[in-house]
Design an enzyme around this catalytic site. Structure first.
Site, PDB file in Angstrom:
ATOM      1  N   ASN A 176      -2.463 -18.518  56.211  1.00  0.00           N
ATOM      2  CA  ASN A 176      -3.559 -17.994  54.983  1.00  0.00           C
ATOM      3  C   ASN A 176      -1.637 -17.436  54.237  1.00  0.00           C
ATOM      4  O   ASN A 176      -1.179 -16.670  54.746  1.00  0.00           O
ATOM      5  CB  ASN A 176      -4.394 -17.166  55.458  1.00  0.00           C
ATOM      6  CG  ASN A 176      -5.247 -16.349  54.237  1.00  0.00           C
ATOM      7  OD1 ASN A 176      -5.823 -17.527  52.890  1.00  0.00           O
ATOM      8  ND2 ASN A 176      -5.735 -15.606  54.414  1.00  0.00           N
ATOM      9  N   ASN A 178      -1.679 -14.356  53.480  1.00  0.00           N
ATOM     10  CA  ASN A 178      -1.022 -12.864  53.664  1.00  0.00           C
ATOM     11  C   ASN A 178      -1.025 -12.955  55.268  1.00  0.00           C
ATOM     12  O   ASN A 178       0.153 -11.587  55.793  1.00  0.00           O
ATOM     13  CB  ASN A 178      -2.351 -11.689  53.785  1.00  0.00           C
ATOM     14  CG  ASN A 178      -3.285 -12.431  54.550  1.00  0.00           C
ATOM     15  OD1 ASN A 178      -3.132 -13.936  55.922  1.00  0.00           O
ATOM     16  ND2 ASN A 178      -3.496 -11.223  55.455  1.00  0.00           N
ATOM     17  N   LYS A 179      -0.531 -13.784  55.368  1.00  0.00           N
ATOM     18  CA  LYS A 179       0.020 -13.815  57.079  1.00  0.00           C
ATOM     19  C   LYS A 179       2.074 -14.480  57.172  1.00  0.00           C
ATOM     20  O   LYS A 179       2.465 -13.996  55.638  1.00  0.00           O
ATOM     21  CB  LYS A 179      -0.217 -15.106  57.609  1.00  0.00           C
ATOM     22  CG  LYS A 179      -1.391 -15.461  58.589  1.00  0.00           C
ATOM     23  CD  LYS A 179      -1.968 -14.120  58.965  1.00  0.00           C
ATOM     24  CE  LYS A 179      -3.370 -14.124  59.554  1.00  0.00           C
ATOM     25  NZ  LYS A 179      -3.905 -13.616  58.470  1.00  0.00           N
ATOM     26  N   ILE A 180       2.584 -13.835  57.515  1.00  0.00           N
ATOM     27  CA  ILE A 180       3.818 -14.027  58.092  1.00  0.00           C
ATOM     28  C   ILE A 180       4.859 -15.158  57.393  1.00  0.00           C
ATOM     29  O   ILE A 180       6.059 -14.876  56.657  1.00  0.00           O
ATOM     30  CB  ILE A 180       4.319 -13.380  59.505  1.00  0.00           C
ATOM     31  CG1 ILE A 180       5.874 -12.494  59.429  1.00  0.00           C
ATOM     32  CG2 ILE A 180       4.267 -14.525  60.789  1.00  0.00           C
ATOM     33  CD1 ILE A 180       6.152 -12.124  60.355  1.00  0.00           C
ATOM     34  N   ILE A 181       4.275 -15.981  57.643  1.00  0.00           N
ATOM     35  CA  ILE A 181       4.487 -16.775  56.730  1.00  0.00           C
ATOM     36  C   ILE A 181       3.465 -18.254  56.356  1.00  0.00           C
ATOM     37  O   ILE A 181       1.994 -17.403  56.880  1.00  0.00           O
ATOM     38  CB  ILE A 181       5.532 -18.188  57.703  1.00  0.00           C
ATOM     39  CG1 ILE A 181       4.247 -19.223  58.285  1.00  0.00           C
ATOM     40  CG2 ILE A 181       6.702 -17.494  58.005  1.00  0.00           C
ATOM     41  CD1 ILE A 181       5.387 -20.414  59.211  1.00  0.00           C
TER      42      ILE A 181
END
Length: 377
Positions: A176, A178-181
């Site tokens: 998603n 907002n995730k780290i990738i």
């Protein structure tokens, strides 16, 4: 986004291979499996889709119970409901903020004695930190209950050198925004079982049987990832380590400047754990600091800075208030006192200084008020 993501995306675009599946999907799956130490990876439309497919692969039946963490995003619980199963929420432990292994063991033992073990335990890695799998894996194995690892927030984290997503029979990730990738939207299911990987791909493509016409023996889903998004994911995967290092740097700056304030404690990272610090999360003791979590959040909001409470426990959510839960006091306290600070990998030093200054100024104001109003509680 960087130059490599753009290059791979244009390659997919120029190939005219736009629809779900394609060479970048295949490559992304292979590269991702290597990063998380699994034999197989299946790219899907979301982390929620991966969780739902995991339950299908384990043949979870309607009305069966699935244990999961109470402190999590709602997608974890929703996926259990998609399978018409019953979520049972397990409280957090203080040392990791993740599922409490001792409560889990006690509840599994109780269920075993009445012959009603859960179909699975869906363990959530909160805020980029693995759960205590050294204990949880041993406990679940002793009762013969499979683990699904909800690693949506923990890609790049490690426990005793082993990567997140490699602890359960199945692991699930989210890409998603907002995730780290990110692939803007998407997810990944990982496993060491080749038959499960094949079955997941089959179910994710509407369970279409091999035939010249459209033939369907079982119900499937439209869960596959597009070739375009997979191309972005391949580029993002190449900078995963940089993203993790940057998030940990951001956490360290917050910790250095704010941990000396009375009443502020940061999410712990026990020995052997390597969190991505996907979100920098802290708890506030209002009696010590002179202001509570909500006052800090509103002060930041007044400066156009977004912060948010930690996950509201699922057993407190209106949609899941009828579900059974075990414990809950720790997660409730973390929700009451916990705050997630801006933690994006692209934060500048100036951005972070603004956040720190607002909190520090609020503390100074509270201290002055306490001196001028000594009877204030």
């Amino acid at each position: 986004m960087g130059a490599r993501e753009r290059e791979l995306l244009l390659d997919a675009f120029d190939s005219n291979w736009i629809a779900p599946l394609g060479p970048h999907v295949d490559a992304f799956e292979q590269e991702f499996a290597g990063v998380v130490g699994r034999k197989h990876a299946v790219a899907v439309a979301s982390g929620t889709a991966a969780l739902h497919l995991s339950l299908r692969l384990l043949d979870v039946q309607p009305e069966q119970e699935v244990f999961t963490s109470t402190m999590t995003f709602v997608a974890t619980a929703n996926s259990i409901r998609y399978a018409n199963a019953k979520p049972v929420f397990i409280d957090s432990e203080e040392s990791t903020w993740n599922m409490d292994p001792m409560l889990l063991a006690e509840e599994l033992d109780r269920c075993s004695q009445v012959g009603k073990l859960p179909a699975a335990v869906m363990v959530v890695d909160v805020n980029g930190q693995c759960a205590n799998y050294a204990m949880i894996s041993e406990i679940c194995e002793s009762f013969g209950v499979p683990i699904i690892e909800d690693a949506a927030e923990s890609l790049g984290a490690k426990l005793s050198g082993k990567p997140a997503g490699s602890f359960g029979q199945l692991g699930c990730f989210s890409f998603n925004g907002n995730k780290i990738i990110t692939t803007s939207g998407g997810g990944m299911l990982v496993t060491d079982d080749e038959s499960w990987a094949k079955q997941a791909r089959y179910l994710a493509t509407q369970a279409r049987d091999p035939a010249p016409h459209y033939e369907h023996t079982v119900m499937g889903y439209n869960y596959r990832m597009s070739n375009l998004l997979a191309a972005i994911g391949r580029g993002q995967l190449q900078v995963l380590e940089d993203r993790v290092n940057r998030r940990r740097e951001i956490f360290q700056v917050y910790q250095r400047h704010l941990s000396n304030l009375p009443g502020i404690c940061f999410m712990p990272e026990p020995d052997g754990f390597h969190s991505t610090r996907w979100l920098t999360a802290m708890t506030i003791d209002p009696n010590a600091l002179g202001c509570d979590r909500e006052q800090i959040r509103l002060a930041l909001e007044a400066e156009n800075i977004e912060a948010r409470p930690v996950w509201k426990p699922m057993h407190l959510q209106p949609a899941y208030r009828d579900c059974r839960h075990v414990g809950g006091e720790v997660a409730e306290r973390l929700f009451r006192d916990g705050l997630c600070l801006p933690s994006g990998s692209s934060m500048s030093e100036a951005d972070q200084s603004r956040v720190i200054n607002v909190i520090s100024q609020l503390r100074r104001t509270a201290s002055v008020e306490a001196l001028t109003c000594p009877t204030r509680v």
